[in-house]
Enzyme design. Structure first.
Site, short mmCIF file in Angstrom:
data_model
loop_
_atom_site.label_atom_id
_atom_site.label_comp_id
_atom_site.label_asym_id
_atom_site.label_seq_id
_atom_site.Cartn_x
_atom_site.Cartn_y
_atom_site.Cartn_z
N ASP A 1 0.86 -1.17 0.00
CA ASP A 1 0.00 0.00 0.00
C ASP A 1 0.91 1.23 0.00
OD1 ASP A 1 -3.19 0.70 1.61
OD2 ASP A 1 -2.07 1.75 0.06
C1 GLC Z 1 -4.21 4.38 -0.33
C2 GLC Z 1 -5.12 3.25 0.09
C3 GLC Z 1 -5.20 2.14 -0.90
C4 GLC Z 1 -5.11 2.71 -2.30
C5 GLC Z 1 -3.75 3.35 -2.47
C6 GLC Z 1 -3.74 4.30 -3.66
O1 GLC Z 1 -3.46 4.82 0.75
O2 GLC Z 1 -4.84 2.65 1.36
O3 GLC Z 1 -6.43 1.45 -0.68
O4 GLC Z 1 -5.29 1.71 -3.27
O5 GLC Z 1 -3.31 4.07 -1.38
O6 GLC Z 1 -3.91 3.63 -4.78
#
Ligand code: GLC
Length: 751
Positions: free
Chosen positions: A290
């Site tokens: 993430d």
């Molecule tokens: C964000 C979220 C995740 C998302 C990503 C951006 O912090 O936690 O769900 O897909 O970063 O794409």
């Protein structure tokens, strides 16, 4: 229709056309394996690490601002293998050209995006569409989202989010399917199937990414990114099943959760990512971190420095680093120092390249970049109709005293009745919810527009905003009261604005914001019928409204066609059929609150309610205001004749459960008949109820129908203390009814 291409579509399409390859066919698995090995053998260590790195292209960020080189430099130098947030075919074409023509090996890029509940056509937020209990329409929504996103060159989704959540203070409850593992698993499957189709080579399908692995929804106090501390027994019984369902549906990717498990941040947790996800669950797809989560291993305090964080994450088999650059900065040294093996890097790059071949990118890098399809697909009438149909089904009727709803459409059209439409969501475009990046926000249908579209004249549909979402409007309440005095019925549109849920949007107080509460209190004093229409992304504390208004309609964030869907329900053109998938607490102090709770050693019963030493509060009830599975209809459904074809089954046998459902109301409607089981005792404690099946029936007034469920041994299995998935002999109850509370019951035994 707004179009943000820097060139117009035809010009752009003409520019892309020479780059498209014709006659490209899907390679065999063997051929892909060989091609990956061949390409891998040509790659330098830096180029391999480049494939494992993702940069954010958009001007906005999903987290702490990350310092990175400009996108085109990173692409040209082969230092990234995927881009997050390049949201149109102009930009994806530009970057893909750079990668293919100017990086040394010309490896095409994945383009990643969060396509959570639509791309340009926006659907109800997932917590809303979950309330439809309609797998076909949820799947279709994801098919449409994939069709629209891939037209822009997007190939890798950061969704579905399949986290079970039981605490409405957590803003990301809007993104998931609610509190139940069984329903959450069915919805996870439907989404993966919708996004990926049955063939990732098809240029209208999107790589799915199950997130956030795992138990992110158990964040303490509902505070985002907070501590999660649960047993493996709880993890396997509650939080893991939707991921297992999504993996069985073939999800090509998984994203880690920000939290730690057993004290080790999941981004660097070998047990969770390597042993559980890859070895035990057999996942061999791409693991993506993430946003900044590898760097956060160090911030959590689980690594001496960022180099150690990078090592921990690679050791946990993390393939792609989202937007930070620890892999680029530290993996070469870690290899040189023998602290990681080049084979670990090769393994990650193999998985990435395998999917670039699987989806056809390697043979036709521009196959997904189709400006002409953006025009054909984005926000088109067919997609809007699908969004409207799912929006109607996502609406949950929570209260309808004195049958105030549906409003008499004829009376309104003829001007025999006047409605005062009041509140910050009465005529608001903020109906899409968060986690959407549509360029058609201004085309969102407001509630007022939805009612006007029915032909109700403005002399009959009076309007006053009354208050802001979180702030009062000077004179707003006075104006609203004046408007309401001239009307026969008040439709009060209150709620949360879209950024009050979603990521980094936890709330300590999950009630209607005070300025709106004050508006409601002044309007209720008029003594006129009041219909509360809610626009929100989480269960709210509605106890005051339950006591003071006549009807409550939960509409969540319904997406592009919101106003039409709500108007259909308010005026009876659609009989509401939604059922809650998250409990609504009576009081904030009850959270987290959920239906599939355990009995405890001192449960409250009808008999002991006044006793002291039982599991209850001194200042309020244990029960929610509205339970899981609850939702009213303009019809009325009664249940009878619950029967089992036997009351004893042996291991391997099944039981047939039958019941009769009758529509005793005066309007046709859809009912979701729910079937729960209770394992009365086991080698570990068992929930007081668990959803194990449901059927939808559509009944005319006076019509009855039989429903039938089959309970098999698999339905009785759970993870025991030895972490084995077993069904144990013993007594069970089976419940069938209109919610998790309003049920008929019978018993049976497994011997
Ligand atoms: C964000 C979220 C995740 C998302 C990503 C951006 O912090 O936690 O769900 O897909 O970063 O794409």
């Amino acid at each position: 229709m707004s179009n943000i291409h820097h060139q117009d579509t035809d010009t752009l399409a003409a520019l892309v056309a020479p780059y498209r390859k014709t006659g490209v066919t899907k390679r065999s698995e063997d051929n892909i394996r060989q091609s990956v090995e061949e390409l891998l053998s040509q790659m330098t260590l830096e180029e391999k690490i480049g494939q494992m790195s993702q940069c954010a292209d958009s001007e906005f960020s999903f987290g702490a601002d990350i310092e990175a080189g400009p996108t085109d430099v990173l692409v040209r130098e082969g230092r990234v293998g995927s881009i997050l947030g390049a949201f149109n075919s102009h930009r994806t074409f530009e970057l893909q050209k750079l990668a293919v023509e100017q990086s040394r090996l010309g490896v095409p890029l994945f383009f990643n995006a969060d396509v959570i509940h639509g791309y340009q056509t926006i659907f109800p937020i997932p917590l809303a569409w979950a309330s439809s209990w309609n797998m076909e329409q949820i799947r279709e929504a994801c098919v449409i989202a994939a069709r629209e996103a891939t037209a822009s060159g997007i190939t890798y989704n950061h969704g579905p989010m399949v986290d079970i959540s039981r605490d409405a203070r957590w803003g990301r409850v809007m993104e998931g399917a609610g509190e139940d593992p069984y329903l959450g698993s069915l919805i996870a499957k439907a989404q993966v199937e919708g996004f990926q189709g049955d063939n990732l080579f098809n240029e209208e399908t999107l790589i799915a990414c199950l997130k956030h692995f795992v138990a992110y929804g158990a964040s303490e106090a509902g505070r985002d990114y907070n501590t999660v501390d649960i047993s493996e027994w709880m993890l396997r019984n509650i939080y893991l099943p939707p991921f297992q369902a999504g993996l069985e549906a073939g999800s090509a990717s998984v994203m880690n959760a920000f939290n730690f498990y057993n004290g080790i941040p999941i981004a660097g947790n070998r047990f969770i990512l390597n042993d559980l996800l890859r070895k035990e669950l057999g996942f061999d797809g791409m693991l993506i971190s993430d946003y900044g989560a590898i760097d956060e291993i160090y911030v959590h305090g689980a690594a001496r420095d960022r180099k150690e964080a990078a090592r921990l994450s690679l050791d946990a088999s993390m393939d792609i680093e989202m937007v930070t650059q620890l892999y680029e900065q530290h993996l070469p040294a870690l290899v040189a120092e023998g602290k990681i093996q080049i084979e670990q890097i090769d393994e990650a790059v193999r998985r990435i390249l395998t999917y670039k071949y699987e989806i056809g990118l390697m043979d036709d890098p521009f196959r997904y970049i189709r400006p002409e399809k953006e025009v054909e697909y984005h926000f088109n009438a067919e997609h809007l109709q699908a969004s409207l149909e799912l929006a109607r089904r996502s609406i949950v009727l929570l209260k309808n005293e004195r049958r105030i709803l549906p409003l008499p459409q004829e009376g309104l059209l003829q001007g025999d009745m006047t409605v005062a439409l009041i509140g910050p969501f009465a005529d608001s475009k903020d109906m899409l919810g968060t986690w959407q990046f549509s360029r058609y926000k201004e085309e969102t249908v407001t509630l007022r527009e939805g009612l006007q579209a029915k032909g109700i004249a403005d002399t009959t549909l009076l309007y006053a905003q009354g208050s802001g979402v979180n702030e009062a409007i000077p004179g707003g309440i006075e104006q609203a009261v004046k408007t309401a005095r001239a009307a026969d019925v008040i439709v009060l549109a209150l709620g949360e604005h879209s950024e009050m849920t979603g990521e980094a949007a936890s709330r300590m107080d999950i009630s209607i914001p005070a300025p709106q509460q004050r508006l409601a209190e002044e309007l209720v004093k008029l003594g006129k019928p009041v219909v509360l229409v809610l626009t929100n992304g989480r269960p709210l504390v509605l106890d005051w409204f339950e006591q003071h208004v006549d009807a409550i309609v939960e509409t969540w964030f319904l997406g592009s066609q919101a106003g039409h869907a709500i108007a259909d329900v308010l005026l009876g053109d659609y009989n509401p059929s939604g059922k809650l998938t998250m409990s609504f607490p009576k009081h904030l102090g009850q959270t987290p609150i959920y239906y599939n709770h355990f009995n405890t050693g001192r449960p409250v019963t009808e008999e002991n309610r006044e006793e002291k030493y039982i599991s209850k509060y001194l200042d309020g009830p244990n029960d929610p205001l509205y339970p899981f599975g609850y939702g009213l209809s303009y019809a009325h459904f009664t249940y009878s004749a619950l029967k089992l074809d036997r009351d004893i089954i042996k291991q391997g046998e099944s039981i047939t459960v039958r019941a009769t459902v009758t529509n005793t109301g005066n309007m046709a409607g859809e009912e979701t008949v729910q079937m729960y089981i209770q394992d009365l005792y086991g080698s570990t404690v068992r929930p007081v109820k668990e959803l194990k099946g449901f059927h939808k029936v559509y009944l005319q007034p006076g019509q009855s129908t039989g429903v039938e469920f089959t309970i098999t041994e698999d339905d009785l299995k759970f993870c025991n203390a030895a972490l084995e998935w077993v069904a144990e002999p013993g007594e069970f109850k089976v419940y069938v009814g209109t919610s998790s509370v309003d049920v008929l019951e019978r018993t049976f035994e497994l011997i």
